[in-house]
Design a protein around this motif. Sequence first.
Motif: not given
Length: 278
Positions: A40-44, A218-221
């Motif tokens: 997924s794109g949660s850490m772009k 935790f958090m995604g970028d």
Amino acid sequence: MTAKPTAGQSILETVKTIVYALLIAGVFRTLFFQPFWIPSGSMKETLLIGDFLFVNKMAYGYSYASCPSVRIGAIGLNIDAEDICGFLDNDNTRLLGSDPERGDVVVFRHPVTGTDFIKRLVGLPGDSIQVKDGVLFINGTAVGLEDAGNFEEAMAPQGPQGSRPRCENAPVGLGGACLKSRQIETFPNGNTHAILNIGNQSADHTGVYKVPEGHFFFMGDNRDNSSDSRLVQTAGGVGFVPLKNLIGRADRIMFSSAGRSMLFFWTWRSDRYFKGIE
């Protein structure tokens, strides 16, 4: 003169070789490194869909979560790490454990579903975490932020699931430039990394989270496109993650493909091979 092995003996030797190879691979994956694809794109932009990396399991020591889960939906195979190493899941400690650092990119097991997630470690045990107007506050102090232009990608299906990116400049037609605001975030320990924003979202305005002992936040970028600790587990988020659920640290991207299959060589991202993760 040596006797020629029979067909039965040859088959037995082949089976033994396969079993030994699987055992060695299982031990290697359990103790040292676990392969992980970014779905997924949660850490772009730190991690893109299709990045392939190895998770360093030695970084934080070992718990039941260090054992691999084997899931092959096509044949109905579902062997969870708890099925193999559940005997270790009796407290919130780790064997040969080391403390993770704020800013680490960590793979962990979802506390409820057991699914593997990858996010950035934001809050340590005892921390107070809050997001106000899209700015992260740690123990009452805002993190450092520096505008860094835009992150741009094409509006197109990405990865095996064919998901399309969310854009700050929406609506964007197929093939158009999808933009997100980009900032450099600096944690109190000096860790710096890029974060992306799409717009004003509910997760940009939260109450204060007090991280319990033995747990992490935790958090995604890709802040506006991430299901993380800002959402409680019952709302689809991950909530606070216990120490025992950490699998390992992501240190380096080994390979990357922008296509729906790694066999589509024309979609390989050679500029991301062996790229360090910040």
